[in-house]
Design a protein around this motif. Structure first.
Motif, PDB file in Angstrom:
ATOM      1  N   TYR A  13       1.975  21.650  -0.781  1.00  0.00           N
ATOM      2  CA  TYR A  13       0.946  22.636  -0.423  1.00  0.00           C
ATOM      3  C   TYR A  13      -0.177  22.563  -1.448  1.00  0.00           C
ATOM      4  O   TYR A  13       0.007  22.081  -2.570  1.00  0.00           O
ATOM      5  CB  TYR A  13       1.524  24.056  -0.451  1.00  0.00           C
ATOM      6  CG  TYR A  13       2.315  24.464   0.770  1.00  0.00           C
ATOM      7  CD1 TYR A  13       1.794  25.365   1.695  1.00  0.00           C
ATOM      8  CD2 TYR A  13       3.599  23.977   0.990  1.00  0.00           C
ATOM      9  CE1 TYR A  13       2.524  25.761   2.803  1.00  0.00           C
ATOM     10  CE2 TYR A  13       4.341  24.359   2.095  1.00  0.00           C
ATOM     11  CZ  TYR A  13       3.794  25.265   2.995  1.00  0.00           C
ATOM     12  OH  TYR A  13       4.520  25.659   4.109  1.00  0.00           O
ATOM     13  N   CYS A 107       0.405  29.791  -2.279  1.00  0.00           N
ATOM     14  CA  CYS A 107       1.152  28.753  -1.560  1.00  0.00           C
ATOM     15  C   CYS A 107       2.572  29.213  -1.280  1.00  0.00           C
ATOM     16  O   CYS A 107       3.127  28.948  -0.200  1.00  0.00           O
ATOM     17  CB  CYS A 107       1.155  27.464  -2.372  1.00  0.00           C
ATOM     18  SG  CYS A 107      -0.454  26.618  -2.456  1.00  0.00           S
ATOM     19  N   TYR A 289      -0.751  23.830   3.993  1.00  0.00           N
ATOM     20  CA  TYR A 289       0.369  22.877   4.054  1.00  0.00           C
ATOM     21  C   TYR A 289      -0.197  21.470   4.126  1.00  0.00           C
ATOM     22  O   TYR A 289      -1.167  21.210   4.851  1.00  0.00           O
ATOM     23  CB  TYR A 289       1.212  23.182   5.284  1.00  0.00           C
ATOM     24  CG  TYR A 289       2.173  22.092   5.691  1.00  0.00           C
ATOM     25  CD1 TYR A 289       3.435  22.006   5.112  1.00  0.00           C
ATOM     26  CD2 TYR A 289       1.819  21.148   6.658  1.00  0.00           C
ATOM     27  CE1 TYR A 289       4.325  21.011   5.490  1.00  0.00           C
ATOM     28  CE2 TYR A 289       2.698  20.150   7.039  1.00  0.00           C
ATOM     29  CZ  TYR A 289       3.949  20.085   6.445  1.00  0.00           C
ATOM     30  OH  TYR A 289       4.823  19.098   6.833  1.00  0.00           O
TER      31      TYR A 289
END
Length: 302
Positions: A13, A107, A289
């Motif tokens: 990420y 993230c 992502y």
């Protein structure tokens, strides 16, 4: 005793170019520092073997994905709580553990939201528990109250460090989950960060070291930012705690007034920061992502 290698699934990420390997804490990684040192290495570390990483323009990437990462996020999801909780441990490329990372926490929230379907999460970090809200690809997270107190930064002395000369830079020291030395300059793009930052990062006044943040104020009231990160030991494309430190220091010095959001732009993209007079600061920005793969883990056996 011999050393064997196993492979575990991981994800990648990034938050405005600050990139992380994400490992479910249920996976066995006996030596986390060694794992981080190996796979975060920018020359020989993790790479997108499929060649389809979603780095996007906000990552500041105009070529193929970089190898390595700015750290490894070991995440333990505790979905029985409401909202779900994620225990986050960030191991940096040098093997050290960071108490807090704003982009990493965003993230972590994006990773957990994908698994729980919840748009509200609690992120447990060594610096405290932070509430996160996920809205599509954007995550807003509480960052706690910035502190200039010498004990909190921490500093070697018993006085706050505000617009003080440290190794040739005029810096203000503030803790926004981790220690930062913030210097306001005319133009961050003209600064030789790799030359001026290391002496400050290792200065005696910072017994635990400090991230070194250069910032310049733009005509519209926003700030440009560059950060030399402790533990990475180099410049990163983004630093969330550093962006909060910029606004906190700017308010302390009278460059910013009120509680309105302030845009801070590291090389990786724009972040939106609020530092209210009372209560927790917030950090808002994209969390994306990139890809999934498997990585080797060294396992000792008799």
């Amino acid at each position: 005793m011999s050393v064997l290698e196993e492979r575990i699934p991981v994800a990648k990420y990034h938050g405005t170019g600050n990139d992380f390997i994400v490992v479910d804490a249920e996976e066995s990684v006996p030596d986390r520092p060694a794992f981080a040192k190996t796979h975060c290495n920018r020359e020989s570390g993790i790479e997108d073997t499929e060649g389809d990483a979603d780095t996007g323009t906000e990552a500041g990437a105009d070529g193929p994905p970089r190898r390595g990462a700015d750290g490894v996020l070991f995440l333990a999801l505790e979905g029985r709580y409401s909202p779900p909780r994620v225990v986050m441990t960030l191991v940096q490329p040098d093997g050290s553990v960071a108490a807090m990372c704003g982009n990493g926490a965003r993230c972590a929230a994006a990773w957990a939201a994908e698994r729980t379907g919840s748009d509200e999460l609690m992120i447990d970090t060594p610096a405290g528990t932070r509430r996160a809200a996920v809205d599509g690809g954007r995550v807003t997270i509480e960052m706690g109250t910035p502190s200039f107190h010498p004990r909190d930064v921490p500093l070697a002395g018993d006085e706050e460090l505000v617009e003080a000369d440290v190794e040739g830079l005029t810096v203000t020291a503030v803790n926004t989950g981790v220690p930062h030395a913030v210097a306001f300059v005319d133009d961050v793009d003209e600064a030789d960060l790799e030359a001026v930052a290391p002496p400050v990062r290792h200065a005696d006044v910072f017994p635990q070291g400090a991230n070194v943040v250069l910032a310049s104020r733009n005509d519209d009231g926003s700030f440009s930012q560059r950060t030399f990160e402790r533990g990475v030991e180099g410049e990163t494309r983004s630093c969330g705690t550093g962006a909060v430190a910029v606004v906190a220091a700017a308010k302390r010095l009278g460059l910013v007034e009120g509680d309105d959001p302030v845009t801070v732009s590291p090389p990786g993209g724009d972040l939106e920061i609020t530092v209210p007079d009372v209560g927790s600061a917030t950090l808002s920005g994209p969390a994306a992502y990139e890809f999934e793969t498997e990585l080797d883990v060294a396992v000792r056996s008799r």
